[in-house]
Structure formats: structure tokens, C-alpha cells
Design a protein around this motif. Structure first.
Motif, PDB file in Angstrom:
ATOM      1  N   ASP A 167       8.500   2.651  -1.805  1.00  0.00           N
ATOM      2  CA  ASP A 167       8.057   4.019  -2.081  1.00  0.00           C
ATOM      3  C   ASP A 167       6.560   4.220  -1.816  1.00  0.00           C
ATOM      4  O   ASP A 167       6.102   5.344  -1.650  1.00  0.00           O
ATOM      5  CB  ASP A 167       8.343   4.386  -3.549  1.00  0.00           C
ATOM      6  N   GLU A 168       5.807   3.133  -1.833  1.00  0.00           N
ATOM      7  CA  GLU A 168       4.359   3.243  -1.693  1.00  0.00           C
ATOM      8  C   GLU A 168       3.830   2.246  -0.669  1.00  0.00           C
ATOM      9  O   GLU A 168       2.991   1.399  -0.986  1.00  0.00           O
ATOM     10  CB  GLU A 168       3.681   2.972  -3.051  1.00  0.00           C
ATOM     11  N   PRO A 169       4.317   2.314   0.581  1.00  0.00           N
ATOM     12  CA  PRO A 169       3.949   1.271   1.547  1.00  0.00           C
ATOM     13  C   PRO A 169       2.451   1.204   1.851  1.00  0.00           C
ATOM     14  O   PRO A 169       1.901   0.103   1.949  1.00  0.00           O
ATOM     15  CB  PRO A 169       4.760   1.641   2.793  1.00  0.00           C
ATOM     16  N   VAL A 170       1.806   2.353   1.988  1.00  0.00           N
ATOM     17  CA  VAL A 170       0.380   2.324   2.333  1.00  0.00           C
ATOM     18  C   VAL A 170      -0.445   1.879   1.123  1.00  0.00           C
ATOM     19  O   VAL A 170      -1.374   1.069   1.239  1.00  0.00           O
ATOM     20  CB  VAL A 170      -0.080   3.702   2.847  1.00  0.00           C
ATOM     21  N   TRP A 171      -0.103   2.401  -0.028  1.00  0.00           N
ATOM     22  CA  TRP A 171      -0.805   1.989  -1.247  1.00  0.00           C
ATOM     23  C   TRP A 171      -0.668   0.484  -1.449  1.00  0.00           C
ATOM     24  O   TRP A 171      -1.651  -0.222  -1.740  1.00  0.00           O
ATOM     25  CB  TRP A 171      -0.235   2.746  -2.446  1.00  0.00           C
ATOM     26  N   ASN A 172       0.546  -0.008  -1.306  1.00  0.00           N
ATOM     27  CA  ASN A 172       0.769  -1.451  -1.449  1.00  0.00           C
ATOM     28  C   ASN A 172      -0.056  -2.245  -0.456  1.00  0.00           C
ATOM     29  O   ASN A 172      -0.578  -3.309  -0.770  1.00  0.00           O
ATOM     30  CB  ASN A 172       2.253  -1.788  -1.214  1.00  0.00           C
ATOM     31  N   LEU A 173      -0.147  -1.718   0.755  1.00  0.00           N
ATOM     32  CA  LEU A 173      -0.879  -2.440   1.787  1.00  0.00           C
ATOM     33  C   LEU A 173      -2.363  -2.533   1.435  1.00  0.00           C
ATOM     34  O   LEU A 173      -2.966  -3.603   1.536  1.00  0.00           O
ATOM     35  CB  LEU A 173      -0.700  -1.743   3.150  1.00  0.00           C
ATOM     36  N   LEU A 243      -9.228   4.694   2.726  1.00  0.00           N
ATOM     37  CA  LEU A 243     -10.478   4.328   2.054  1.00  0.00           C
ATOM     38  C   LEU A 243     -10.527   4.938   0.656  1.00  0.00           C
ATOM     39  O   LEU A 243     -11.013   4.304  -0.296  1.00  0.00           O
ATOM     40  CB  LEU A 243     -11.685   4.789   2.885  1.00  0.00           C
ATOM     41  N   ARG A 244      -9.998   6.147   0.535  1.00  0.00           N
ATOM     42  CA  ARG A 244      -9.937   6.757  -0.810  1.00  0.00           C
ATOM     43  C   ARG A 244      -9.049   5.923  -1.735  1.00  0.00           C
ATOM     44  O   ARG A 244      -9.374   5.736  -2.909  1.00  0.00           O
ATOM     45  CB  ARG A 244      -9.417   8.204  -0.722  1.00  0.00           C
ATOM     46  N   TRP A 246      -8.512   2.679  -1.416  1.00  0.00           N
ATOM     47  CA  TRP A 246      -9.256   1.439  -1.694  1.00  0.00           C
ATOM     48  C   TRP A 246     -10.288   1.676  -2.794  1.00  0.00           C
ATOM     49  O   TRP A 246     -10.415   0.887  -3.728  1.00  0.00           O
ATOM     50  CB  TRP A 246      -9.939   0.931  -0.418  1.00  0.00           C
ATOM     51  N   LYS A 247     -11.015   2.788  -2.683  1.00  0.00           N
ATOM     52  CA  LYS A 247     -12.049   3.080  -3.689  1.00  0.00           C
ATOM     53  C   LYS A 247     -11.431   3.301  -5.063  1.00  0.00           C
ATOM     54  O   LYS A 247     -12.011   2.912  -6.082  1.00  0.00           O
ATOM     55  CB  LYS A 247     -12.880   4.290  -3.257  1.00  0.00           C
ATOM     56  N   PHE A 248     -10.277   3.922  -5.083  1.00  0.00           N
ATOM     57  CA  PHE A 248      -9.605   4.119  -6.370  1.00  0.00           C
ATOM     58  C   PHE A 248      -9.197   2.764  -6.951  1.00  0.00           C
ATOM     59  O   PHE A 248      -9.396   2.495  -8.139  1.00  0.00           O
ATOM     60  CB  PHE A 248      -8.364   5.006  -6.203  1.00  0.00           C
ATOM     61  N   ILE A 249      -8.643   1.929  -6.103  1.00  0.00           N
ATOM     62  CA  ILE A 249      -8.184   0.613  -6.592  1.00  0.00           C
ATOM     63  C   ILE A 249      -9.358  -0.201  -7.144  1.00  0.00           C
ATOM     64  O   ILE A 249      -9.266  -0.744  -8.243  1.00  0.00           O
ATOM     65  CB  ILE A 249      -7.457  -0.152  -5.467  1.00  0.00           C
ATOM     66  N   VAL A 250     -10.448  -0.280  -6.389  1.00  0.00           N
ATOM     67  CA  VAL A 250     -11.558  -1.131  -6.870  1.00  0.00           C
ATOM     68  C   VAL A 250     -12.215  -0.563  -8.121  1.00  0.00           C
ATOM     69  O   VAL A 250     -12.880  -1.292  -8.858  1.00  0.00           O
ATOM     70  CB  VAL A 250     -12.619  -1.398  -5.774  1.00  0.00           C
ATOM     71  N   ARG A 251     -12.014   0.724  -8.373  1.00  0.00           N
ATOM     72  CA  ARG A 251     -12.541   1.313  -9.609  1.00  0.00           C
ATOM     73  C   ARG A 251     -11.597   1.080 -10.784  1.00  0.00           C
ATOM     74  O   ARG A 251     -11.918   1.451 -11.908  1.00  0.00           O
ATOM     75  CB  ARG A 251     -12.748   2.829  -9.449  1.00  0.00           C
ATOM     76  N   HIS A 252     -10.452   0.518 -10.505  1.00  0.00           N
ATOM     77  CA  HIS A 252      -9.463   0.301 -11.572  1.00  0.00           C
ATOM     78  C   HIS A 252      -8.963  -1.134 -11.620  1.00  0.00           C
ATOM     79  O   HIS A 252      -7.837  -1.401 -12.028  1.00  0.00           O
ATOM     80  CB  HIS A 252      -8.292   1.280 -11.394  1.00  0.00           C
TER      81      HIS A 252
END
Ligand SMILES: [Zn+2]
Length: 298
Positions: A167-173, A243-244, A246-252
Motif C-alpha cells: 500500500d505504501e511502496p514509495v514511503w517504504n522505499l 524528499l518531503r 525523507w524529511k518527515f521520516i528523519v524528523r520522526h
């Protein structure tokens, strides 16, 4: 590392004494946790002591050795030719193929920086495991249930089902990229003697100082990973929406996700600080967590 819904997490088992793991955050964010193992250390590189005249005091502290490493003056991480699979990986085979290409790219990128002070050793192997089928991945011996990946003596192992959500292929990547880059950061630490120095020093300290040092180590691994990803953002397509993400992930990524309340990987805020600045600078000079003020590694 603790499991949680959402992002994949990496873990590292350091050269024997220390194990480092990244976990999934509860709130769908990666978290990290350090796990100690009983494996005997077999460092690839002997830790370097600072050169000093006989009359001067040699600083054998973690700050002195890990904080003065030549890595910080080795220059920027180069952009390397990195031809990644175009389709976001989903299956075990696809994730393994992606991780192996990515690791080969990181070997290429980090070799000239590490090579300024030590013989560079590429990652020996990348393996994938499934906690439900441990016999299928004997190389990734005894993975902890609360971690999504780990680094151990030149090997990266990751728990592939954590990254296979269709369901979230890009997010997972993007999460996977962040995870593998973090684990490789531990390989850079081992290759430059930082990890060995850490191993040799951690047990001498109070619990509070041990935790602070673990945070310095873990935040630095993510920072080094971010320096690589920033330098190679084109290959990894880290612009625009990705990139958005990625930035969300590294902030969490941080101890906020640790249900055991262990403060060993740093806060969201600290993780965001180090990764964001390294992504921009693309240089390990931005990653000297061992000389940072305690509040920067909180
Ligand atoms: Zn780690």
C-alpha cells in the motif's frame, strides 16, 4: 529497536560487544535501540590514537578518539554512479537486490574517505530475514524481535517483511533507503575505528553517560547515512515528494518511539538536526556528535 506500525527500522550489531538496532516507531516512525550482545569483538580496524609528543597527554577518551577522527576532515561524500532498480522493491528478492546495489554504491562513495586513514573494507554481505522463518537466514543469527535491521562485523541484515507493504511502496522505499544508509553509517564507524573506540569505552561509564554515548553513536550513523544520501540525491530520487517523505521520516526517528522509554538513540529533534544538516553539507564534518554539546545529542 522496538516494533511499531509504520516505518522500517535498522539495527546494527557492532563489532562484537555492542549491538545497535533501529526500530520502527510506534507512530509509524523508525526508532532505534541499542542492544548488547555477547559476541566477542573482532574489529576490522585498530582504533587510531592521536599522535602526540612524549611529553603531551594522550587523550584516550571517547571524545578524544572518536571526536578527533580524521573522518571529519576527509572531505565531502562524492556522488557515485549508482544504478538502482527503478521499481520500488516489495518482495524479499527485490529488497535484497536493492539493498545490495545501494551498499555497493556506498562502498564506492565511502572508500576514498575511509581510505585516507585506514584500509577500506567493503561490506561483506547483505542478508534479509523474516522473524517467522529464522532457519531461512542463518547468516542473520538471532535477530532481536524488536529491531528491523542490524550491522555486525561487515554484514547488514534487515527484516524484509517490514518493508513489503504494497500500500505504501514509495514511503517504504524512502524508509528503506534511510535504514540501509544508517546501517552503513555503522560500517563507516567501524572502518574508521570509531566503533572500536566506542566499544572500548562504553562499559567504563555511568549508565547516564553510556546512554549519552550510545546516542552520539546512533545519531552519527544516521548523520553519515544522510551525508551519503544528500550527495547522491539524484540517484536516489530524493527530491520533490520523496524528499518531503525523507524529511518527515528523519524528523520522526527517535526515542519517542521507544515503548521501553530507553534514551539510547536520541530525540526526534536531535535526529532531525544531524540528518538534515548532513544531507545539505554531504560531509562527515557535519557529523561529529562526539564533540557536540549534550543538548545536541539529547
Ligand atoms: Zn544504529
Amino acid at each position: 529497536m522496538l516494533k511499531a506500525a509504520g516505518f522500517g527500522v535498522l539495527a546494527v550489531v557492532v563489532a562484537g560487544v555492542a549491538g545497535v538496532a533501529t526500530t520502527r516507531g510506534e507512530s509509524s516512525v523508525a526508532a532505534v535501540q541499542v542492544v548488547r550482545t555477547s559476541i566477542s569483538p573482532t574489529p576490522v580496524v585498530t582504533p587510531r590514537k592521536p599522535t602526540a609528543s612524549p611529553s603531551s597527554t594522550i587523550d584516550l577518551s571517547l571524545e578524544g578518539l572518536a571526536g578527533s577522527n580524521k573522518l571529519y576532515v576527509a572531505g565531502k561524500v562524492p556522488a557515485v554512479r549508482c544504478v538502482l532498480p527503478g521499481k520500488p522493491p516489495q518482495t524479499k528478492a527485490e529488497l535484497l537486490a536493492y539493498a545490495r546495489v545501494m551498499v555497493a554504491c556506498m562502498d564506492k562513495a565511502w572508500a576514498p574517505l575511509v581510505g585516507q586513514q585506514a584500509t577500506f573494507y567493503p561490506i561483506k554481505t547483505v542478508q534479509a530475514y523474516d522473524l517467522k522463518k529464522p532457519a531461512a537466514s542463518p547468516e542473520c543469527d538471532k535477530p532481536l524481535k524488536n529491531m528491523d535491521a542490524f550491522y555486525r562485523k561487515g554484514m547488514i541484515c534487515f527484516e524484509w517483511p517490514e518493508f513489503s507493504n504494497p500500500d505504501e511502496p514509495v514511503w517504504n522505499l524512502v524508509d528503506f533507503q534511510q535504514l540501509i544508509a544508517h546501517e552503513y553509517g555503522h560500517h563507516v564507524q567501524q572502518s574508521t575505528g570509531i566503533l572500536t573506540t566506542y566499544d572500548a569505552n562504553w562499559w567504563k561509564k555511568s549508565k547516564a553517560v553510556q546512554l549519552e554515548n550510545e546516542r552520539r553513536l546512533e545519531l552519527q550513523a544516521s548523520c553519515l547515512g544522510a551525508a551519503f544520501l544528500g550527495a547522491n540525491r539524484s540517484s536516489f530520487k530524493l527530491s520533490g515528494e520523496r524528499l518531503r517523505i525523507w524529511k518527515f521520516i528523519v524528523r520522526h526517528v527517535g526515542d519517542e518511539n521507544n515503548t521501553l522509554k530507553i534514551r539510547d538513540h536520541g530525540s526526534y529533534k536531535s535526529h532531525a538536526y544531524w540528518t538534515t544538516q548532513a544531507f545539505t553539507s554531504t560531509a562527515p564534518a557535519s557529523c561529529n556528535t562526539f564533540k557536540a554539546a549534550p543538548k545536541r545529542v539529547s
